[in-house]
Each structure stands twice: as structure tokens, then as C-alpha cells.
Design a protein around this motif. Sequence first.
Motif, PDB file in Angstrom:
ATOM      1  N   LYS A  91       0.232  16.379   6.827  1.00 16.59           N
ATOM      2  CA  LYS A  91       1.674  16.616   7.000  1.00 16.59           C
ATOM      3  C   LYS A  91       2.000  17.911   7.745  1.00 16.59           C
ATOM      4  CE  LYS A  91       3.449  13.932   3.079  1.00 16.59           C
ATOM      5  NZ  LYS A  91       4.103  14.026   1.747  1.00 16.59           N
ATOM      6  N   PRO A  92       1.328  19.035   7.444  1.00 13.09           N
ATOM      7  CA  PRO A  92       1.713  20.291   8.103  1.00 13.09           C
ATOM      8  C   PRO A  92       1.443  20.353   9.602  1.00 13.09           C
ATOM      9  CG  PRO A  92       0.517  20.724   6.054  1.00 13.09           C
ATOM     10  CD  PRO A  92       0.342  19.281   6.366  1.00 13.09           C
ATOM     11  N   VAL A  93       0.677  19.390  10.156  1.00 13.50           N
ATOM     12  CA  VAL A  93       0.377  19.475  11.593  1.00 13.50           C
ATOM     13  C   VAL A  93       1.446  18.791  12.445  1.00 13.50           C
ATOM     14  CG1 VAL A  93      -2.100  19.675  11.167  1.00 13.50           C
ATOM     15  CG2 VAL A  93      -1.121  17.418  11.619  1.00 13.50           C
ATOM     16  N   ASN A  94       2.584  18.422  11.802  1.00 16.93           N
ATOM     17  CA  ASN A  94       3.769  17.934  12.528  1.00 16.93           C
ATOM     18  C   ASN A  94       3.484  16.668  13.331  1.00 16.93           C
ATOM     19  OD1 ASN A  94       5.386  20.143  11.615  1.00 16.93           O
ATOM     20  ND2 ASN A  94       4.381  21.440  13.148  1.00 16.93           N
ATOM     21  N   LEU A  95       3.105  15.635  12.611  1.00 10.87           N
ATOM     22  CA  LEU A  95       2.835  14.356  13.247  1.00 10.87           C
ATOM     23  C   LEU A  95       4.136  13.623  13.577  1.00 10.87           C
ATOM     24  CD1 LEU A  95       0.009  13.155  10.844  1.00 10.87           C
ATOM     25  CD2 LEU A  95      -0.307  14.008  13.168  1.00 10.87           C
ATOM     26  N   ASP A  96       4.107  12.877  14.673  1.00 10.80           N
ATOM     27  CA  ASP A  96       5.245  12.026  15.013  1.00 10.80           C
ATOM     28  C   ASP A  96       5.154  10.679  14.314  1.00 10.80           C
ATOM     29  OD1 ASP A  96       6.841  13.424  17.355  1.00 10.80           O
ATOM     30  OD2 ASP A  96       4.712  13.822  17.680  1.00 10.80           O
ATOM     31  N   LYS A  97       3.947  10.268  13.996  1.00  9.35           N
ATOM     32  CA  LYS A  97       3.772   8.994  13.289  1.00  9.35           C
ATOM     33  C   LYS A  97       2.420   9.000  12.599  1.00  9.35           C
ATOM     34  CE  LYS A  97       5.390   5.371  15.314  1.00  9.35           C
ATOM     35  NZ  LYS A  97       5.587   4.214  16.246  1.00  9.35           N
ATOM     36  N   MET A  98       2.408   8.457  11.366  1.00 12.95           N
ATOM     37  CA  MET A  98       1.159   8.317  10.612  1.00 12.95           C
ATOM     38  C   MET A  98       1.003   6.849  10.236  1.00 12.95           C
ATOM     39  SD  MET A  98       0.049  10.154   6.999  1.00 12.95           S
ATOM     40  CE  MET A  98       0.655  11.742   7.542  1.00 12.95           C
ATOM     41  N   VAL A  99      -0.173   6.296  10.517  1.00 15.76           N
ATOM     42  CA  VAL A  99      -0.454   4.886  10.211  1.00 15.76           C
ATOM     43  C   VAL A  99      -1.703   4.824   9.336  1.00 15.76           C
ATOM     44  CG1 VAL A  99      -0.981   2.608  11.157  1.00 15.76           C
ATOM     45  CG2 VAL A  99       0.533   4.171  12.414  1.00 15.76           C
ATOM     46  N   THR A 100      -1.594   4.148   8.213  1.00 14.24           N
ATOM     47  CA  THR A 100      -2.738   3.984   7.317  1.00 14.24           C
ATOM     48  C   THR A 100      -3.194   2.539   7.355  1.00 14.24           C
ATOM     49  OG1 THR A 100      -1.963   5.742   5.867  1.00 14.24           O
ATOM     50  CG2 THR A 100      -3.569   4.207   4.944  1.00 14.24           C
ATOM     51  N   ILE A 101      -4.484   2.352   7.617  1.00 15.75           N
ATOM     52  CA  ILE A 101      -5.065   1.013   7.672  1.00 15.75           C
ATOM     53  C   ILE A 101      -5.538   0.652   6.268  1.00 15.75           C
ATOM     54  CG2 ILE A 101      -6.713  -0.502   8.826  1.00 15.75           C
ATOM     55  CD1 ILE A 101      -4.652   0.938  10.682  1.00 15.75           C
ATOM     56  N   VAL A 102      -4.947  -0.376   5.684  1.00 14.85           N
ATOM     57  CA  VAL A 102      -5.288  -0.801   4.329  1.00 14.85           C
ATOM     58  C   VAL A 102      -5.928  -2.181   4.381  1.00 14.85           C
ATOM     59  CG1 VAL A 102      -3.528   0.594   3.202  1.00 14.85           C
ATOM     60  CG2 VAL A 102      -2.949  -1.710   3.967  1.00 14.85           C
ATOM     61  N   GLY A 103      -6.739  -2.452   3.367  1.00 14.71           N
ATOM     62  CA  GLY A 103      -7.418  -3.743   3.285  1.00 14.71           C
ATOM     63  C   GLY A 103      -7.558  -4.151   1.845  1.00 14.71           C
ATOM     64  N   HIS A 104      -8.696  -3.810   1.246  1.00 19.91           N
ATOM     65  CA  HIS A 104      -8.899  -4.065  -0.176  1.00 19.91           C
ATOM     66  C   HIS A 104      -7.866  -3.281  -0.988  1.00 19.91           C
ATOM     67  CE1 HIS A 104     -12.639  -6.324   0.195  1.00 19.91           C
ATOM     68  NE2 HIS A 104     -13.052  -5.426   1.094  1.00 19.91           N
ATOM     69  N   GLY A 105      -7.207  -3.994  -1.887  1.00 20.53           N
ATOM     70  CA  GLY A 105      -6.213  -3.331  -2.727  1.00 20.53           C
ATOM     71  C   GLY A 105      -5.022  -2.820  -1.944  1.00 20.53           C
ATOM     72  N   ALA A 106      -4.640  -3.558  -0.874  1.00 18.59           N
ATOM     73  CA  ALA A 106      -3.580  -3.086   0.014  1.00 18.59           C
ATOM     74  C   ALA A 106      -2.286  -2.780  -0.741  1.00 18.59           C
ATOM     75  CB  ALA A 106      -3.315  -4.118   1.110  1.00 18.59           C
ATOM     76  N   GLU A 107      -1.908  -3.639  -1.676  1.00 18.35           N
ATOM     77  CA  GLU A 107      -0.654  -3.439  -2.398  1.00 18.35           C
ATOM     78  C   GLU A 107      -0.697  -2.165  -3.235  1.00 18.35           C
ATOM     79  OE1 GLU A 107       0.600  -6.807  -4.639  1.00 18.35           O
ATOM     80  OE2 GLU A 107       0.621  -8.148  -2.897  1.00 18.35           O
ATOM     81  N   GLU A 108      -1.827  -1.971  -3.928  1.00 19.54           N
ATOM     82  CA  GLU A 108      -1.957  -0.782  -4.781  1.00 19.54           C
ATOM     83  C   GLU A 108      -1.971   0.496  -3.947  1.00 19.54           C
ATOM     84  OE1 GLU A 108      -3.723  -3.513  -4.986  1.00 19.54           O
ATOM     85  OE2 GLU A 108      -4.165  -4.078  -7.069  1.00 19.54           O
ATOM     86  N   VAL A 109      -2.718   0.473  -2.839  1.00 18.09           N
ATOM     87  CA  VAL A 109      -2.784   1.656  -1.974  1.00 18.09           C
ATOM     88  C   VAL A 109      -1.405   1.952  -1.390  1.00 18.09           C
ATOM     89  CG1 VAL A 109      -3.803   2.664   0.103  1.00 18.09           C
ATOM     90  CG2 VAL A 109      -5.220   1.282  -1.438  1.00 18.09           C
TER      91      VAL A 109
END
Length: 459
Positions: free
Chosen positions: A42-60
Amino acid sequence: MTKRFAVILAAGKGTRMKSKLYKVLHPILGRPMVQHVIEQLKPVNLDKMVTIVGHGAEEVSEYIGDDSQMVLQEEQLGTGHAVLQAEERLKNQEGITIVVCGDTPLITHETYQALFDHHEREGAKATILTAKAPDPAGYGRVIRDGENEVKRIVEQKDATDSELLVDEINTGTYCFDNKALFEALQHVSNDNVQGEYYLPDVIEILQNRGEKVSAFQTPDFEETLGINDRIALAQAEKNLKRRINEKHMRNGVTLIDPDNTYISPETIIEPDVVIHPGSIIKGNTTIKTDAEIGPHTEIGNCFVGQASVIKQSVANDSYIGDRVKVGPYSHIRPEASIGNEAKVGNFVEVKKSSLGDNSKVSHLSYIGDAEIGTNVNVGCGTITVNYDGKNKYLTTIEDDAFIGCNSNLVAPVTVGKGSYVAAGSTITKNVPEDALSIARGRQTNKEGYASRIRNQKKD
């Protein structure tokens, strides 16, 4: 300013963890490891963050919430394939994309910032985050040429004897020119033993095109630790605990035994606080100056005021004012509010109740669903009887009241200002202001009765 993006790889199940909990959700100091990654990005001032989920996608996704966009990788076909899932969100963007593994929770925002800065300064299409490993066995080696430029990354199984002596390793974190990344990913092949698409192949593709590939070496190998099993999880917790504890000590907090003190990353502690061994401080807790915590105390999501003392007790989701004494062996349950200079003594439980300034519940009492005013004394063994098996009811004790020992206050009930409740009473009706309320069976003495019983036993 150049735009910055992040892709976090969090789709793996983590079979070596041998757990029903998905790997990136395993907690370190009370926070899922993937959340540590997000908080440091967060502190590096991102314009967009995308997390790739798979196993346990709903929980993550539930844990991450709105901190990041989510993309599902339905089949886990390698790290290159995982990054490719973010193509729709990032493909046509101008800027720099950092790719981070969700199981590397110790990398600091300072290191991420330094990696971005190095990448921009070098004008590279790709930059590898590297580290010097005390024991590089199992890691990919970073091979440099005579001018110290990155020549290639070689996996251990493919390394020559001389390459195996190299101790600079690939940490699995990269910065890429965003467009170059997704264009190169189209050419990554799965022609390997695992049949997977590997992200490091992008490095070779870019080099073959004559693009510049750089490397930034972090001086702290420990922060690059990837977590694949419970042993690494325990090591990561130990490392993070030390880092957090050292920060607080440098800021003027006394930790009597840092090795046996556990403080979450969110906690705020002011100077001149003393924390004794065996203390666990979790969540969004704030502890004001001159407070004393422990030994063997657990606090979670609480405000603890100036010069308050909490010993051998548990407190959660509550407010504790200034110069309060809690414990030993008290339990402050959620939604409690303890006023200034109040006392919650040994073996007292307080739940969803307010205790006014200078009021005391010194020992062996249960205070649930109650509003207690200022300068109230609650005697030993007092219980606010708040539950009828279906509903909870409120007990109100007004300012300056005195509650005798072993009293039951059956809610809903009000004890008026300045009134007295006699010891051993069960109060079911409101007590007026300045009254004395006695609610107990009349005492009867039968003289000589005990002697007669003893004589009967002898016969």
C-alpha cells in the motif's frame, strides 16, 4: 509520474502446509500472510492491485475485501499462467507492474519502493529482486556477466558446478514494464517436465530480444522467506515478531522479555509503556504512555489509557480509560467501557457494560449488560442477572451506589443514586435513590440445635 501496478499470486493450495486452511490465509501474528503482503504494498502508491486467487477463492477474497481486485485462476498451470489472468485488467496500461508471491509476507514496503526506484533508474524492462542466501540450495541462481549485468537465472537442477557456488538467489519478486510483460507472456511455453507456464521464462524472452534486465539485491535475505510449510511459517512469525518488537523498543517501549512478547503489526504503543513476558497484543489496539501490561495478558482491539495496569487478564474489543487497574485474572469482554481510575479486580468478568470513573468491581463478580455510574462499589460475588434464556436485559447502577457482597441484581432493574444494597440480597425491583434495599430470608437461630444433631449421630 509513472503508473504502478501490482499482481499478487495467491492461487496455490499449499499442500505442504497439510491444512484445510488455504496457504495464504495462514496467520502470522494474527494477520493472514497475504494481508501482510498487501499492507506492505500500500505505501508504494499503486494505481491498481490485482490478486490472483484459485484454491479457496471465496475465503481469500473475503479476507482481502476491497484492498485488491480479484481474478480467478481456475486451473493452476504455473506462475506465468497466473500472471496472465490479470491481462484483462492491466494489458494496455502504461507503467510498471510488480509481481509478488502471496506467501512472502516479510518483504517490507521500503524494499518494494527501492525495487521500483531501481527499475525506473535503470530503464529496465524487467528487474529481479535478489538476495544473498547463507545457504542457496534449492533456489534459482542469478548469474551476472563481467559488467555485473544479469546474464540469466539458472535453476539448481540445471546449474553447473561453478554456478552452484553463486549465493545470489532469485526471490520470485519482479518489476516489469507492464506492456512488455503481457506481450512476452504470450510466448511462454509449457514445454517442461511439469507442463506449466513459468514466469521466469519472461526474463529469457526479454533478454533474447535485447531488452535490459536488471537485478536489485536486498541486503536482508530473511525478509524474502517464502512459506511452504509449518516450519517456515513459524520462522516467519519469529522474524516478524522480532522486527515489530525492535521497532517498539526503539520508540521508547520497554519489553521485559521480547522473545516472549507478541504484538500485532497494527498495534500502536506510546513511549514509556512497560510490557511484561507472556503478553499477546492483537489487532487495532492502542496503548497510551505509562501503561503497564502483563505478565501473561492478552489484549485484542482495545484502547488502553494512560498509566493503566492490566495484569494476568484478557481484554477484547473494549475501552479502558486512564489509571485503571485490571486483574489479576479479569476478563474484559467485547463492548465494555471502563472509566478513568476504575478497578476491575481478580476473577471479574465484564461484558457489554460501562463502568464509570472511580468505580470498583474488586473480585469474583459478573457484570453483563450493565450501566454503572461513577464512584460505585460493587461487592464481592455480585452478579447482574441479565439473561432469562431468551433475551438480555439491562441493569443500571447510578452514581455513588454501594452493592453488598453476594448480591443478585435481576434485570431489568435500576439501583438509584447513593443507595445501598445489603449483602446477600436478590434485587428484582428498582431501588430508589438513597434507599437501603434488603432482599433475603429472615435469619432464624435455633439454640442448642447443633448439639442435638451431634448427639443423634453418636447414637
